[in-house]
Design an enzyme around this catalytic site. Structure first.
Site, PDB file in Angstrom:
ATOM      1  N   ASN A  77      41.043  23.264 -16.450  1.00 51.02           N
ATOM      2  CA  ASN A  77      41.912  24.347 -16.016  1.00 51.02           C
ATOM      3  C   ASN A  77      43.370  24.040 -16.353  1.00 51.02           C
ATOM      4  O   ASN A  77      43.683  22.993 -16.914  1.00 51.02           O
ATOM      5  CB  ASN A  77      41.706  24.602 -14.523  1.00 51.02           C
ATOM      6  CG  ASN A  77      41.873  26.067 -14.153  1.00 51.02           C
ATOM      7  OD1 ASN A  77      42.683  26.768 -14.741  1.00 51.02           O
ATOM      8  ND2 ASN A  77      41.106  26.517 -13.185  1.00 51.02           N
ATOM      9  N   HIS A 107      49.543  -0.660 -17.437  1.00 51.25           N
ATOM     10  CA  HIS A 107      50.702  -1.502 -17.730  1.00 51.25           C
ATOM     11  C   HIS A 107      50.510  -2.872 -17.101  1.00 51.25           C
ATOM     12  O   HIS A 107      49.876  -2.994 -16.044  1.00 51.25           O
ATOM     13  CB  HIS A 107      51.981  -0.844 -17.197  1.00 51.25           C
ATOM     14  CG  HIS A 107      52.234   0.489 -17.822  1.00 51.25           C
ATOM     15  ND1 HIS A 107      52.898   0.625 -19.016  1.00 51.25           N
ATOM     16  CD2 HIS A 107      51.872   1.732 -17.450  1.00 51.25           C
ATOM     17  CE1 HIS A 107      52.943   1.910 -19.341  1.00 51.25           C
ATOM     18  NE2 HIS A 107      52.325   2.603 -18.403  1.00 51.25           N
ATOM     19  N   GLY A 134      41.184  20.242  -8.052  1.00 47.20           N
ATOM     20  CA  GLY A 134      42.573  20.303  -8.491  1.00 47.20           C
ATOM     21  C   GLY A 134      43.416  19.139  -7.986  1.00 47.20           C
ATOM     22  O   GLY A 134      43.263  18.686  -6.858  1.00 47.20           O
ATOM     23  N   ARG A 172      36.823   7.469  -1.877  1.00 46.00           N
ATOM     24  CA  ARG A 172      35.630   6.743  -1.425  1.00 46.00           C
ATOM     25  C   ARG A 172      34.413   7.617  -1.702  1.00 46.00           C
ATOM     26  O   ARG A 172      34.398   8.799  -1.342  1.00 46.00           O
ATOM     27  CB  ARG A 172      35.705   6.438   0.070  1.00 46.00           C
ATOM     28  CG  ARG A 172      36.917   5.614   0.470  1.00 46.00           C
ATOM     29  CD  ARG A 172      36.665   4.146   0.167  1.00 46.00           C
ATOM     30  NE  ARG A 172      37.765   3.348   0.689  1.00 46.00           N
ATOM     31  CZ  ARG A 172      38.410   2.446   0.014  1.00 46.00           C
ATOM     32  NH1 ARG A 172      38.075   2.205  -1.228  1.00 46.00           N
ATOM     33  NH2 ARG A 172      39.386   1.762   0.553  1.00 46.00           N
TER      34      ARG A 172
END
Length: 175
Positions: A77, A107, A134, A172
């Site tokens: 989306n 990193h 989302g 979790r």
């Protein structure tokens, strides 16, 4: 970079690839009103693999594009971000909500090494029939098994088994 070892993102070859991807993204993101077939053709210009019926709603952002594989019927989306310094494989019929970030880039934890401009990446694999709500964040090296559900806003820091539901920060898995 592709092997997961430290690399310098300022490398001229990588910078040229980033510039090419940025030019392609400008074209793709401007094609929001084009027919789905036209957007599919644009995806196939840059991404390493795009299955039939796959779709990404613009705006979309990525580093390179050529490290991304979309299965048939996969759907991303609006406002998805994929930092594809390593492979990102998204399975058939995966549904990815707005604002999801899929981040293979990592990193060094050591400040002196980071100061050298070095970074690395670990691949992400998202199985078939996965649903990601989302605003979720998928972090480097994660595998999400077939049929799993990731709750909106989840921060996925470790693998999620097939069929499980994962929510929260850090996410979790249950089920």
């Amino acid at each position: 970079m592709l092997a997961g070892r430290l690399y310098n993102a300022a490398d001229p070859e990588l910078q040229a690839e980033l510039a090419a991807a940025a030019a392609w993204l400008a074209r793709y993101n401007a094609a929001g009103t084009e027919a789905p077939a036209a957007r599919l053709a644009l995806l196939r210009e840059r991404l390493s693999e795009v299955g039939d019926g796959a779709a990404i709603r613009p705006p979309f952002h990525c580093d390179y594009g050529w490290n991304i594989r979309l299965g048939a019927g996969a759907f991303l989306n609006f406002n998805c971000v994929i930092l594809d310094v390593a492979e990102v494989a998204i399975g058939d019929r995966a549904q990815i909500g707005p604002g999801v970030q899929i981040l293979t880039a990592d990193h060094p934890r050591d400040a002196a090494t980071r100061a050298l401009g070095l970074e690395s990446g670990r691949p992400i694999r998202i199985g078939a029939d996965v649903w990601i709500g989302g605003g979720a964040l998928i972090l480097p090296g994660v595998t999400i098994g077939d049929g799993a559900v990731i709750g909106a806003g989840a921060v996925v820091t470790r693998d999620v088994p097939a069929g499980a539901t994962a929510m929260g920060n850090p996410a979790r898995a249950r089920g």
